[in-house]
Design a protein around this motif. Structure first.
Motif, short mmCIF file in Angstrom:
data_model
loop_
_atom_site.label_atom_id
_atom_site.label_comp_id
_atom_site.label_asym_id
_atom_site.label_seq_id
_atom_site.Cartn_x
_atom_site.Cartn_y
_atom_site.Cartn_z
N ILE A 14 1.11 -1.20 -0.12
CA ILE A 14 0.08 -0.05 0.01
C ILE A 14 0.98 1.24 0.03
CG2 ILE A 14 -1.55 1.34 1.60
CD1 ILE A 14 -3.22 -0.53 -0.17
N ARG A 15 2.20 1.15 0.81
CA ARG A 15 2.66 2.32 0.62
C ARG A 15 3.27 2.94 -0.54
NH1 ARG A 15 8.43 1.78 0.16
NH2 ARG A 15 8.61 3.70 0.76
N HIS A 17 1.49 3.18 -3.11
CA HIS A 17 0.58 4.07 -3.62
C HIS A 17 0.46 5.50 -3.10
CE1 HIS A 17 -1.73 1.12 -5.81
NE2 HIS A 17 -1.20 0.27 -4.96
N PHE A 18 1.12 5.70 -1.88
CA PHE A 18 1.32 7.02 -1.30
C PHE A 18 2.48 7.55 -1.59
CE2 PHE A 18 -1.83 4.75 1.60
CZ PHE A 18 -2.42 6.04 2.08
N GLU A 19 3.62 7.02 -2.12
CA GLU A 19 5.07 7.65 -2.31
C GLU A 19 4.90 8.99 -3.06
OE1 GLU A 19 8.86 5.41 -2.28
OE2 GLU A 19 7.34 3.90 -3.27
N LEU A 21 2.37 10.98 -3.15
CA LEU A 21 1.48 11.81 -2.72
C LEU A 21 2.09 12.97 -1.82
CD1 LEU A 21 -1.55 9.31 -2.16
CD2 LEU A 21 -0.91 10.67 -4.17
N VAL A 26 -3.14 13.79 1.17
CA VAL A 26 -3.56 12.47 2.03
C VAL A 26 -4.50 12.98 2.90
CG1 VAL A 26 -2.76 10.89 3.84
CG2 VAL A 26 -1.58 11.10 1.54
N TRP A 55 7.05 8.19 2.74
CA TRP A 55 5.84 7.29 3.18
C TRP A 55 6.22 6.31 3.66
CZ3 TRP A 55 1.43 9.87 4.26
CH2 TRP A 55 1.01 11.03 3.41
N ALA A 206 -6.54 2.90 4.58
CA ALA A 206 -5.32 3.14 3.77
C ALA A 206 -5.58 3.14 2.08
CB ALA A 206 -3.97 2.54 4.15
N ALA A 210 -5.48 6.50 -0.14
CA ALA A 210 -4.53 6.59 -1.53
C ALA A 210 -5.36 6.83 -2.55
CB ALA A 210 -3.71 5.34 -1.25
N LYS A 214 -4.58 10.19 -4.68
CA LYS A 214 -4.22 10.13 -6.31
C LYS A 214 -4.81 11.16 -7.04
CE LYS A 214 -4.77 7.10 -10.01
NZ LYS A 214 -5.27 5.79 -10.65
#
Length: 252
Positions: A14-15, A17-19, A21, A26, A55, A206, A210, A214
């Motif tokens: 999952i992380r 998908h955050f990198e 952002l 968020v 993240w 999460a 995400a 996005k």
């Protein structure tokens, strides 16, 4: 994906998908789920220097103020080895942290309201980086801060400090829920920061956060790209919509 489904996701997947952002994206995603102010870490805890962004998956450590004094040391050699003498006598539960840190981890340390003590410094922070950790967050102090900045060590702290651990603080527990700047952090939650501050995303939501984040980011990039064009500004990576869309497409 439902909240129940989110419980079973791999946080280390999952992380990714955050990198790309921003913390702002968020926070908007959390708001969209009704999580107003949930996970917002107090601005008293800040990246040590501008430009830090990460993240990662929370690995937690809980500490308390020491209730045993450090004894006088007799030689310079003893002073140099003060930590070793202290840990030999009283133990060091922080060592077990190494068993949990992996590529993509963020070490989150609750200092238990202890006074000034530089629990994190330029040397032991590199140990986290060497294990693949992408960040360190503490509601306490860090020392050797000039070297931390020189090394570009990704660390967020409440303040800069001078003193060392013996007689001041004890690590008592790893991989337990902790409180950092008014936010609850559990092992496996997603923790991130940038120049705007820090936010914690409960792992249960999460994936949804995400997905929302996005779309917030892409919409903002498109709008800013048009502003760049209107102003005759050359494009940079913050308005490279195609590259960002390609990144997310690879994740599936």
């Amino acid at each position: 994906m439902t909240q129940q489904d989110d419980i079973h996701v791999d946080p280390y997947q999952i992380r990714k998908h955050f990198e790309p952002l921003r913390v702002a994206d968020v926070c908007d995603g959390l708001d969209g789920l009704g999580y107003f102010n949930v996970g917002n870490v107090s601005q008293d805890i800040r990246p040590l220097f501008l430009g830090i962004k990460f993240w990662g998956v929370a690995v937690t450590l809980r500490c308390v103020p020491a209730n045993k004094p450090m004894w006088p040391l007799e030689t310079t050699e003893d002073v140099v080895k003060a930590h070793g003498h202290w840990f030999d006598k009283h133990g060091n539960k922080a060592r077990s942290l190494n068993d949990h840190v992996q590529e993509g981890s963020v070490v989150v340390c609750d200092m238990g309201s202890a006074g000034e003590v530089g629990f994190w410094g330029s040397e032991n922070a590199l140990g986290v980086v060497n294990k693949g950790g992408v960040g360190i967050v503490t509601n306490g102090y860090a020392r050797d801060t000039g070297e931390l900045a020189l090394q570009k060590t990704p660390i967020c702290v409440r303040s800069r400090g001078r003193t060392i651990i013996p007689g001041r603080i004890e690590a008592v527990e790893t991989q337990t829920p902790v409180g950092i700047g008014g936010a609850q952090v559990r092992p496996g939650d997603i923790v991130g920061c940038d120049d705007d501050g820090l936010v914690v995303v409960p792992i249960e939501v999460a994936a949804q956060v995400a997905a929302h984040g996005k779309e917030v980011l892409l919409a903002d990039m498109r709008a800013r790209q048009r502003r760049y064009d209107d102003l005759g500004m050359p494009h940079d990576e913050t308005v490279d919509v195609q590259a960002m869309e390609a990144y997310f497409a690879k994740l599936g």
